[in-house]
Structures are given as structure tokens and as C-alpha cells.
Design an enzyme around this catalytic site. Structure first.
Site, mmCIF file in Angstrom:
data_model
loop_
_atom_site.group_PDB
_atom_site.id
_atom_site.type_symbol
_atom_site.label_atom_id
_atom_site.label_comp_id
_atom_site.label_asym_id
_atom_site.label_seq_id
_atom_site.Cartn_x
_atom_site.Cartn_y
_atom_site.Cartn_z
ATOM 1 N N MET A 79 1.057 31.777 -0.675
ATOM 2 C CA MET A 79 1.060 30.449 -0.073
ATOM 3 C C MET A 79 0.400 29.413 -0.989
ATOM 4 O O MET A 79 -0.221 29.753 -1.989
ATOM 5 C CB MET A 79 0.346 30.493 1.276
ATOM 6 N N HIS A 80 0.564 28.151 -0.609
ATOM 7 C CA HIS A 80 -0.183 26.998 -1.134
ATOM 8 C C HIS A 80 0.217 26.533 -2.535
ATOM 9 O O HIS A 80 -0.221 25.470 -2.965
ATOM 10 C CB HIS A 80 -1.698 27.264 -1.147
ATOM 11 N N ASP A 236 3.014 34.874 2.999
ATOM 12 C CA ASP A 236 2.825 36.325 2.861
ATOM 13 C C ASP A 236 2.156 36.976 4.062
ATOM 14 O O ASP A 236 2.584 38.045 4.511
ATOM 15 C CB ASP A 236 2.069 36.650 1.569
#
Length: 486
Positions: A79-80, A236
């Protein structure tokens, strides 16, 4: 057949799952991280794509008949990360990853620009999130910033390469700080604060919805036939939760991977930003989640394995089982800063209590214990938000160690369930999302709980021995942080 792809930080994994929800075959391709400057962490999106193609080719060679039957694809991912595309959808620079902490100053700036940001996003501004990264780019790489046509998350870039569509799912988008998490829509207020517009964001769908169809040239190249749909996918941890069946309210997951995560599914938006608890959308409609995050979990063990010259992490971890804990150092696992509960990008790792008798086994024990304490502190932040866990499914590379699981269970005070059948994490969950996108089946029909290999129950005796060491661990952080030594 349903194909799940997991874009991890250290590897890209692919898995074929049949119509009976059984994994058939999997493959993996290793990835490397570039750290050109302190606090930086980057990867090449083009390398992700090449590694994905390699992982799928491995599946084709291993199970050609099964691969040819693929009808839907789902993707989970780290992520991110910020993947920046220009007007022709070309990548402008390497992706800035979740464990990149260069934008810690911009987090303070962002919350000053939007005082209500925590109410909108449900989260503290943290340097790992996407929005502060774009504020940093606006200052330090203005030419790149002015060229941005679209901002994608890592797994969304793979969806684009597969389908030509620019979309994201709710669970991943919730980790950007641009999403109004309760409303499940982009926040104009947060976008404006970072100099961006809704037009520069991907379209939003649920993880179990269709993002698009696999490009015809890829259908031919990979020996497939007919229409192959690609699902919205998931971040995830949400994908791992789908994979192990943690989709109903209060069902939980503990992931001991590169990062350490405690994930709890909820049927409502329940933030606790004051203690750096993440409140995100789940990958399924009308569901949310809470998470605590330790930035360096199995990463800490990998680092210590290399540091001591051991070639095998599993063998190194095994040494810890014979250590008398009272003689081992205390380890703070803040190798990449820390999120829950401290939100301190400047925090660093350390051993306290080293002596001339400290050996590799003691180091192994200390690292595993320190990660368990960090997870326990994260769980305390979750309980402050009203969350209680009795049992959680235990996944990730660290879950291979039952000893480590016992430390975590005893430090946290709840039972861990190790799933039978190997790693059923992100790639397996992504395949389940692909199935729902292709068939329209309800989550309850697809996201069944996986059978347990065994239960790891907390030990009252071990918890009592750990308690004074955990209290020392907490004092060390407070004392050193107050003296600004981080």
C-alpha cells in the site's frame, strides 16, 4: 481457474486457485529496493511488470493446462506507494514506497493545512502514506509534480498494464490520505491541500468488482481464451484477510511479514488516529477495518540474520528457542521508524543490555521478542478504540516459526490460528476477489475460513516472564524519545 497476483515489497507472487477454492500452484520473483538517500525507499514500476510477467510464465510452465483455464485475475499489493504517470501514461520517476519516510515534515504541514484531516481520513498523517509524498514532490521535484496526469498505487499500476484502465479499490485508496473513508469517495478538501484534483486520481471501485478486461494481446500472448476479467483487487492486508476468511465483523488477522500487522474487520468506520491506529475500507462493500502496523517485523529478523552472518533466517530463528530470556538484550525494532502507536518516523532500532556473553542466539531471541512487544503495543491501541480479539489467523513468513507465534500470542493475550496448506495470504485473497468479480458470488460464499494447522495459545507463565521485559521496552522508548536521541 482464478489467478491471484501479490505485489509485495520483497517479491511478486502469483497463484492459481481452482473453482473449489484450492491453491493449485504458485510462483515468486524477488524484488529489490533502492535506497539512494537516508529515509528513501523506491522501486521501479517497470520492474514490477517484468517480474509479474516472469511469475506468470513460471505458472504457465508448471501447470500449462490449469493456466489456460484462467477466467479472472485479482491483484493485491503493497500500500501507499506513489506511482506517477504523465499525460501519455508513462512513469515519471521511481515509485516512492510505503516504508519511505522522507516526508515526515510534510505530514505536519498537511494536518495544518487541513485541521479536520483526521476526521475525514480517519488516520494520522504519516510519512508512509501517499499524500505527504506528493507535498514533498511539489517542493523538491516541482518539474515532476507539474507533469503528473495520474497518481496510482502500486497494484493499480499492474491493473493498468493488464487492462489499460486507471482504477483503484477502496481498501488501497484508504491508505492515501485522500479518501473520505466513511463515504468511500475521494475528498476534494484533501486533494486540494496537496495541489491535486479528482481528475488526477483513478476511478474508485470495490475490490470484488470488475476493473476491466485483460488486454487482447495479453490473452493471446499467455495462451488464454475468451474474456478474462480483472478485479479491482485490494491492499495487501485486506487481500490477506479475504484469503483467510477474515471478512465478518471482529474477525482478525495477524501478519508477520516485512511489516507486522494486526487487522480486524468491522461493519462500520471506527477510527482511533490519536494512537496511530489505521481505519481503512475493507476490500468488500460496506465493510471497514482497523489495523495496527509495525514497520519492521520479519524485516528485523532478516537484518539480524545478515548482521550475524547466518545464511538461513529459519535456522537463525531456531537458535532463539533455547535462550534464557532474562539474559538477552531488549530490542527496539524501529529500523524504519514506527507507526502504531508512536507515529515516529525518526525512531531507530537498538539493543540494550549487550554483554560479552551475548551471542547470535540471544540476538535472535531479542529481535523476535521486540517485534512481539511492538505488536502488543499496537494491540493496546486497538483495544483503546474498543476492539477485542480472542483469536486471529496467523500468516506471513514469520508465521512459519511456532516459537515466534507463542511470543506474539503471549505478549498480546489472544490465540493465533495457523492456516493449513501453506501461505494463503495476499495472492490467495486476490484470486478470491477475482472469482467474485467474475461470478458475482457473495463474499460469504467465497471467503470461507481456512482450516487450522494448529492453535497457538497464549501462555500465562510466559506472559508473566515477558511482562517486566515489556515494561522495560516501553520505558526505553519513552526515555530515549523524551531526550530526543532518536
Amino acid at each position: 481457474m482464478y489467478l491471484g497476483i501479490d505485489l509485495g515489497t520483497s517479491e511478486i507472487k502469483a497463484m492459481l486457485v481452482d473453482g473449489d477454492n484450492k491453491p493449485i500452484v504458485s510462483s515468486a520473483v524477488q524484488q529489490i529496493i533502492s535506497r539512494p538517500y537516508p529515509l528513501w525507499s523506491e522501486q521501479s514500476p517497470e520492474n514490477w511488470w517484468q517480474a509479474t510477467c516472469e511469475a506468470l510464465e513460471q505458472l504457465r510452465r508448471s501447470a500449462p493446462a490449469a493456466f489456460a483455464e484462467v477466467r479472472a485475475i485479482g491483484i493485491s499489493g503493497q500500500m501507499h506507494g506513489a506511482v506517477l504517470l504523465d499525460g501519455r501514461h508513462r512513469v515519471l520517476r521511481p515509485a516512492i514506497l510505503w516504508n519511505d519516510t522522507r516526508s515526515f515534515a510534510e505530514c505536519i504541514e498537511l494536518e495544518a493545512l487541513v485541521p479536520e484531516s483526521r476526521e475525514i481520513t480517519g488516520n494520522l498523517a504519516m510519512p508512509g502514506f501517499t499524500a505527504p509524498k506528493l507535498l514533498w514532490l511539489q517542493k523538491h521535484e516541482p518539474t515532476v509534480f507539474r507533469s503528473i496526469s495520474k497518481v496510482l498505487l502500486p497494484k493499480d499500476y499492474l491493473v493498468y498494464r493488464l487492462t489499460g484502465e486507471l482504477v483503484s479499490d477502496m481498501s488501497d485508496a484508504a491508505g492515501t490520505l485522500w479518501l473520505d473513508v466513511a463515504r468511500r469517495d475521494w475528498s476534494e478538501r484533501m486533494l486540494t491541500a496537496t495541489g491535486l484534483t479528482r481528475e488526477q486520481m483513478p476511478a474508485l471501485i470495490e475490490g470484488c468488482e470488475v476493473a476491466g478486461n485483460l488486454k487482447e494481446d495479453l490473452v493471446r500472448q499467455w495462451g488464454l481464451s475468451g474474456t478474462v476479467v480483472v478485479a479491482g483487487g485490494a491492499g495487501d492486508n485486506a487481500a490477506s484477510a479475504v484469503g483467510v476468511g477474515a471478512v465478518s465483523p471482529n474477525s482478525a488477522l495477524v501478519s508477520l511479514g516485512s511489516s507486522g500487522v494486526i487487522f480486524v474487520s468491522t461493519d462500520h468506520f471506527s477510527p482511533n488516529p490519536a494512537q496511530a491506529v489505521h481505519a481503512f475500507c475493507h476490500a468488500l462493500p460496506d465493510r471497514w477495518c482497523q489495523m495496527s502496523v509495525t514497520l519492521a517485523a520479519a524485516t528485523s529478523l532478516s537484518w539480524a540474520t545478515r548482521l550475524t552472518g547466518h545464511g538461513s533466517e529459519a535456522a537463525f530463528a531456531k537458535l532463539a528457542e533455547d535462550v534464557v530470556m532474562e539474559t538477552a538484550p531488549v530490542f527496539l525494532p524501529y529500523l524504519n521508524g514506527e507507526r502504531t502507536p508512536h507515529n515516529n518516523a525518526q525512531a531507530t532500532g537498538m539493543f540494550v543490555g549487550l554483554t560479552s556473553n551475548t551471542d547470535a542466539a540471544a540476538i535472535a531471541y531479542s529481535v523476535m521478542e521486540g517485534v512481539a512487544f511492538s505488536l502488543a503495543d499496537g494491540y493496546a491501541a486497538l483495544t483503546a478504540a474498543g476492539t477485542r480479539i480472542e483469536q486471529a489467523v496467523f500468516v506471513g513468513g514469520g508465521a512459519r516459526s511456532r516459537f515466534w507465534g507463542t511470543l506474539v500470542a503471549s505478549a498480546c493475550g489472544f490465540t493465533l490460528q495457523r492456516p493449513r496448506g501453506g501461505d494463503l495470504g495476499g495472492a490467495f485473497g486476490a484470486a478470491r476477489l477475482a472469482r467474485m468479480a467474475a461470478t458475482g458470488e457473495a463474499a460469504e460464499a467465497v471467503c470461507s475460513r481456512v482450516p487450522d494447522e494448529d492453535l497457538i495459545k497464549p501462555s500465562a507463565m510466559l506472559a508473566a516472564r515477558l511482562k517486566p521485559r515489556h515494561e522495560r521496552y516501553q520505558r526505553l522508548y519513552r526515555t530515549i524519545n523524551e531526550k530526543a536521541l532518536f
